[in-house]
Design an enzyme around this catalytic site. Structure first.
Site, PDB file in Angstrom:
ATOM      1  N   GLY A   1      41.283  44.329  40.153  1.00 11.47           N
ATOM      2  CA  GLY A   1      41.625  43.892  38.789  1.00 11.47           C
ATOM      3  C   GLY A   1      41.887  45.051  37.837  1.00 11.47           C
TER       4      GLY A   1
ATOM      5  N   ARG B   1      40.383  44.377  28.783  1.00  7.30           N
ATOM      6  CA  ARG B   1      39.526  44.482  27.600  1.00  7.30           C
ATOM      7  C   ARG B   1      38.714  45.777  27.561  1.00  7.30           C
ATOM      8  NH1 ARG B   1      36.183  39.243  27.844  1.00  7.30           N
ATOM      9  NH2 ARG B   1      36.790  39.395  30.021  1.00  7.30           N
TER      10      ARG B   1
ATOM     11  N   GLY C   1      44.138  36.651  41.311  1.00 14.13           N
ATOM     12  CA  GLY C   1      42.809  36.049  41.262  1.00 14.13           C
ATOM     13  C   GLY C   1      41.907  36.499  42.402  1.00 14.13           C
TER      14      GLY C   1
ATOM     15  N   ASP D   1      32.712  45.031  39.877  1.00 17.27           N
ATOM     16  CA  ASP D   1      32.371  45.330  38.484  1.00 17.27           C
ATOM     17  C   ASP D   1      31.000  44.800  38.104  1.00 17.27           C
ATOM     18  OD1 ASP D   1      32.898  42.621  38.402  1.00 17.27           O
ATOM     19  OD2 ASP D   1      34.101  42.696  36.582  1.00 17.27           O
TER      20      ASP D   1
ATOM     21  N   ASN E   1      15.650  94.672  40.399  1.00 14.90           N
ATOM     22  CA  ASN E   1      15.531  94.535  38.949  1.00 14.90           C
ATOM     23  C   ASN E   1      16.868  94.858  38.296  1.00 14.90           C
ATOM     24  OD1 ASN E   1      13.524  94.334  36.542  1.00 14.90           O
ATOM     25  ND2 ASN E   1      14.904  96.046  36.121  1.00 14.90           N
TER      26      ASN E   1
ATOM     27  N   ALA F   1      21.734 103.886  33.757  1.00 13.77           N
ATOM     28  CA  ALA F   1      22.227 103.000  32.697  1.00 13.77           C
ATOM     29  C   ALA F   1      23.647 103.402  32.302  1.00 13.77           C
ATOM     30  CB  ALA F   1      21.304 103.076  31.492  1.00 13.77           C
TER      31      ALA F   1
ATOM     32  N   ARG G   1      28.379 108.997  34.455  1.00 13.71           N
ATOM     33  CA  ARG G   1      28.169 109.039  33.011  1.00 13.71           C
ATOM     34  C   ARG G   1      28.406 110.483  32.611  1.00 13.71           C
ATOM     35  NH1 ARG G   1      22.160 108.794  31.792  1.00 13.71           N
ATOM     36  NH2 ARG G   1      22.065 106.662  32.525  1.00 13.71           N
TER      37      ARG G   1
HETATM   38  C1  UD1 Z   1      34.140  36.182  38.435  1.00 14.09           C
HETATM   39  C2  UD1 Z   1      33.852  34.768  38.930  1.00 14.09           C
HETATM   40  C3  UD1 Z   1      32.771  34.141  38.059  1.00 14.09           C
HETATM   41  C4  UD1 Z   1      31.520  35.023  38.080  1.00 14.09           C
HETATM   42  C5  UD1 Z   1      31.861  36.440  37.661  1.00 14.09           C
HETATM   43  C6  UD1 Z   1      30.669  37.330  37.870  1.00 14.09           C
HETATM   44  C7  UD1 Z   1      35.974  33.952  39.835  1.00 14.09           C
HETATM   45  C8  UD1 Z   1      37.138  33.075  39.626  1.00 14.09           C
HETATM   46  N1  UD1 Z   1      35.063  33.984  38.866  1.00 14.09           N
HETATM   47  O1  UD1 Z   1      34.666  36.069  37.139  1.00 14.09           O
HETATM   48  O2  UD1 Z   1      32.435  32.869  38.542  1.00 14.09           O
HETATM   49  O3  UD1 Z   1      30.535  34.470  37.210  1.00 14.09           O
HETATM   50  O4  UD1 Z   1      32.940  36.957  38.462  1.00 14.09           O
HETATM   51  O5  UD1 Z   1      30.950  38.620  37.424  1.00 14.09           O
HETATM   52  O6  UD1 Z   1      35.901  34.584  40.852  1.00 14.09           O
HETATM   53  N2  UD1 Z   1      39.751  41.127  41.200  1.00 14.09           N
HETATM   54  C9  UD1 Z   1      40.691  41.469  42.140  1.00 14.09           C
HETATM   55  N3  UD1 Z   1      41.895  40.855  42.128  1.00 14.09           N
HETATM   56  C10 UD1 Z   1      42.209  39.878  41.235  1.00 14.09           C
HETATM   57  C11 UD1 Z   1      41.239  39.529  40.274  1.00 14.09           C
HETATM   58  C12 UD1 Z   1      40.025  40.162  40.282  1.00 14.09           C
HETATM   59  O7  UD1 Z   1      40.459  42.346  42.973  1.00 14.09           O
HETATM   60  O8  UD1 Z   1      43.312  39.357  41.315  1.00 14.09           O
HETATM   61  C13 UD1 Z   1      38.443  41.806  41.216  1.00 14.09           C
HETATM   62  C14 UD1 Z   1      38.138  42.539  39.932  1.00 14.09           C
HETATM   63  O9  UD1 Z   1      38.536  43.904  40.017  1.00 14.09           O
HETATM   64  C15 UD1 Z   1      36.623  42.410  39.797  1.00 14.09           C
HETATM   65  C16 UD1 Z   1      36.304  41.130  40.571  1.00 14.09           C
HETATM   66  O10 UD1 Z   1      37.431  40.836  41.344  1.00 14.09           O
HETATM   67  O11 UD1 Z   1      35.954  43.483  40.397  1.00 14.09           O
HETATM   68  C17 UD1 Z   1      35.995  39.979  39.625  1.00 14.09           C
HETATM   69  O12 UD1 Z   1      37.126  39.738  38.831  1.00 14.09           O
HETATM   70  P1  UD1 Z   1      37.023  39.356  37.302  1.00 14.09           P
HETATM   71  O13 UD1 Z   1      38.379  39.088  36.821  1.00 14.09           O
HETATM   72  O14 UD1 Z   1      36.191  40.319  36.571  1.00 14.09           O
HETATM   73  O15 UD1 Z   1      36.236  37.963  37.423  1.00 14.09           O
HETATM   74  P2  UD1 Z   1      35.353  37.284  36.311  1.00 14.09           P
HETATM   75  O16 UD1 Z   1      36.219  36.686  35.290  1.00 14.09           O
HETATM   76  O17 UD1 Z   1      34.297  38.211  35.857  1.00 14.09           O
HETATM   77 CA    CA Z   2      33.996  40.384  35.807  1.00 14.61          CA
END
Ligand code: UD1
Ligand code: CA
Length: 454
Positions: free
Chosen positions: A11, A15, A80, A104, A373, A419, A436
């Site tokens: 991801g 934010r 996703g 994360d 020293n 020195a 020196r």
């Molecule tokens: C996700 C869960 C949520 C949970 C939360 C806990 C889903 C749909 N939701 O939400 O239920 O409570 O984690 O922290 O899974 N990532 C990818 N590829 C993507 C999207 C995300 O590799 O296409 C990775 C991100 O880098 C991250 C992890 O998946 O490390 C979670 O993604 P993130 O978008 O943060 O999910 P949350 O909205 O936190």
């Molecule tokens: Ca997350």
């Protein structure tokens, strides 16, 4: 039974307002992804795969710092968490059990993984979700139960007002029976508020699901913003202090102290304010570290004092006193009983037992014996503008104040340099080298000089 782990790190994390992928944002100066990998490593999976995506080259560069069994899978578009797991299908197919972790959520730990796997096996479920009850569930997927039976995970945006009140949330860590996951992944749809393939939908698709509620609610904590990241840092910082104090480390106050999660410190060592200790640093017993010291990737023995010291990638043996205001740069070994005083810099050098380097001195690329020293203001001229050369100093040599040692050069055992000498040739053992000119005395100089000027 083959047990694999898939860590999601594809991801972007908009934010966070970073130019780096979110999983590389740091808690106690270690990327969140590193915390997750270390937890997985300490659990001991047969295989660990990391799904990369956004700015994959940065994530892969970080993964280079790990050796051994880490494979990567590339998710081209961030469609996703379900789509991310799909990329690791090859790994999943070779396993009996698969654990999926979010890259994360840095506080997942091996103990929780062990207990949740035990729960998963006992439950006979095809998928077990690690959950926790937290005060503020906003943003997390909610654990939906019907007549007490765990049936689904509902994402924040898809929650009804009643579901919104649920405080048991999905940690983003799961155990799957591999065949059930392989079967569910192609059936995921994007039929939700975000239009993404949600991994969480696997719970409903698989049906035979169980929830493992973690004793430690911190395992769910993740960071989406800098503010979240600060909160994680503060939490992690306190956790490290608590663990160190349990092991006999002392603090008068923790003001300004930051200690990395992988640092090891022995009993009765006192850490003073404004001290930062990071990386793979190990510190022995009975030391006093700080105030104002910055130690990274060092091995420090017992009964060492570091007062206002910056040390990186150095080894310091027992009973050494350093500071105030000294720097040890990479490749430095300070042997037992050495004293290093103020405004001394040492780089890529080996300083023998009980040697004293008391003030205003630079030693680079040097091999120094025992009991040497150094007077005030000694310099090894180790660099001619193109190449670097070593300086060798034998046991019990006496290097006079303001000596320049033009490397490559050797000072023998028990030899002395006068020195102010600039030494360019080897000094034999037991000899004195003085370079020196005689002091000339010109009488009445000041008077004559002033008269002429007038
Ligand atoms: C996700 C869960 C949520 C949970 C939360 C806990 C889903 C749909 N939701 O939400 O239920 O409570 O984690 O922290 O899974 N990532 C990818 N590829 C993507 C999207 C995300 O590799 O296409 C990775 C991100 O880098 C991250 C992890 O998946 O490390 C979670 O993604 P993130 O978008 O943060 O999910 P949350 O909205 O936190
Ligand atoms: Ca997350």
């Amino acid at each position: 039974m083959a047990i694999g782990c898939v860590i999601l790190a594809g991801g972007e994390g908009k934010r966070m307002m970073s130019e780096r992928p979110k999983v590389l944002c740091e808690v106690l100066k270690k990327p969140m992804l590193g915390w997750v990998i270390d937890a997985a490593r300490s659990f001991g999976f047969d295989e660990i795969g990391v799904v990369t995506g956004y700015k994959r080259e940065l994530v892969e560069e970080y993964l280079q710092t790990y050796s051994g069994n880490l494979s990567t899978f590339y998710q081209e578009k961030q469609l996703g968490t379900g789509d991310a797991v799909k990329q690791a299908l090859e790994l999943i197919k070779g396993m009996d059990r698969v654990c999926v972790l979010n890259g994360d959520a840095p506080f997942i730990d091996a103990d929780t993984l062990r207990k949740s796997l035990e729960h998963h096996e006992k439950s006979g479920a095809d998928v077990s979700v690690i959950t926790a009850e937290i005060e503020n569930p906003k943003g997390y997927g909610r654990i939906i139960r019907e007549n007490g039976r765990f049936t689904a995970i509902r994402e924040q945006k898809d929650c009804s007002p009643i579901e919104d009140e649920i405080c048991e949330v999905n940690s983003g860590a799961y155990w799957f029976n591999a065949p059930a996951l392989v079967n569910a992944l192609p059936r995921l749809t994007t039929n939700n508020a975000n239009g993404e393939f949600y991994l969480t939908d696997c719970v409903e698709l698989i049906g035979n699901a169980s929830a493992y509620t973690s004793e430690n609610p911190d395992i769910v904590l993740g960071a989406n913003t800098r503010r979240d990241l600060l909160a994680l840092n503060e939490k992690a910082r306190q956790k490290v202090f608590d663990k160190l104090m349990e092991n006999g480390v002392s603090f008068i106050t923790t003001d300004g102290i930051i200690i990395g999660a992988d640092v090891k410190i022995g009993v009765d060592t006192l850490i003073l304010p404004n001290t930062i200790i990071l990386g793979k640093t190990t510190i022995g017993k009975g030391c006093e570290i700080g105030a104002n010291s910055f130690v990274t990737d060092c091995t420090i023995g017992d009964n060492v004092t570091l007062n206002n010291v910056k040390a990186t990638d150095a080894v310091v043996e027992d009973s050494v006193k350093i500071g105030p205001f000294a720097q040890l740069r990479p490749g430095t070994v300070i042997r037992r009983g050495v004293k290093i005083g103020d405004f001394v810099e040492i780089k890529n050098s080996d300083i023998g037992e009980n040697t004293s380097v008391a003030h205003l001195t630079y030693l680079g690329d040097s091999d120094v014996g025992r009991g040497v020293n150094f007077g005030c203001g000694c310099v090894t001229a180790n660099y001619d503008g193109i190449n670097k050369f070593r300086t060798e100093i034998g046991d019990n040599a006496f290097i006079g104040c303001n000596t320049n040692l033009i490397a490559p050069v050797k000072v023998g055992e028990n030899a002395t340099t006068g020195a102010g000498s600039t030494i360019t040739t080897a000094v034999p053992p037991n000899s004195l080298a003085v370079e020196r000119s005689q002091t000339r005395i010109i009488e009445n100089w000041q008077k004559n000089f002033k008269r002429k000027k007038r």
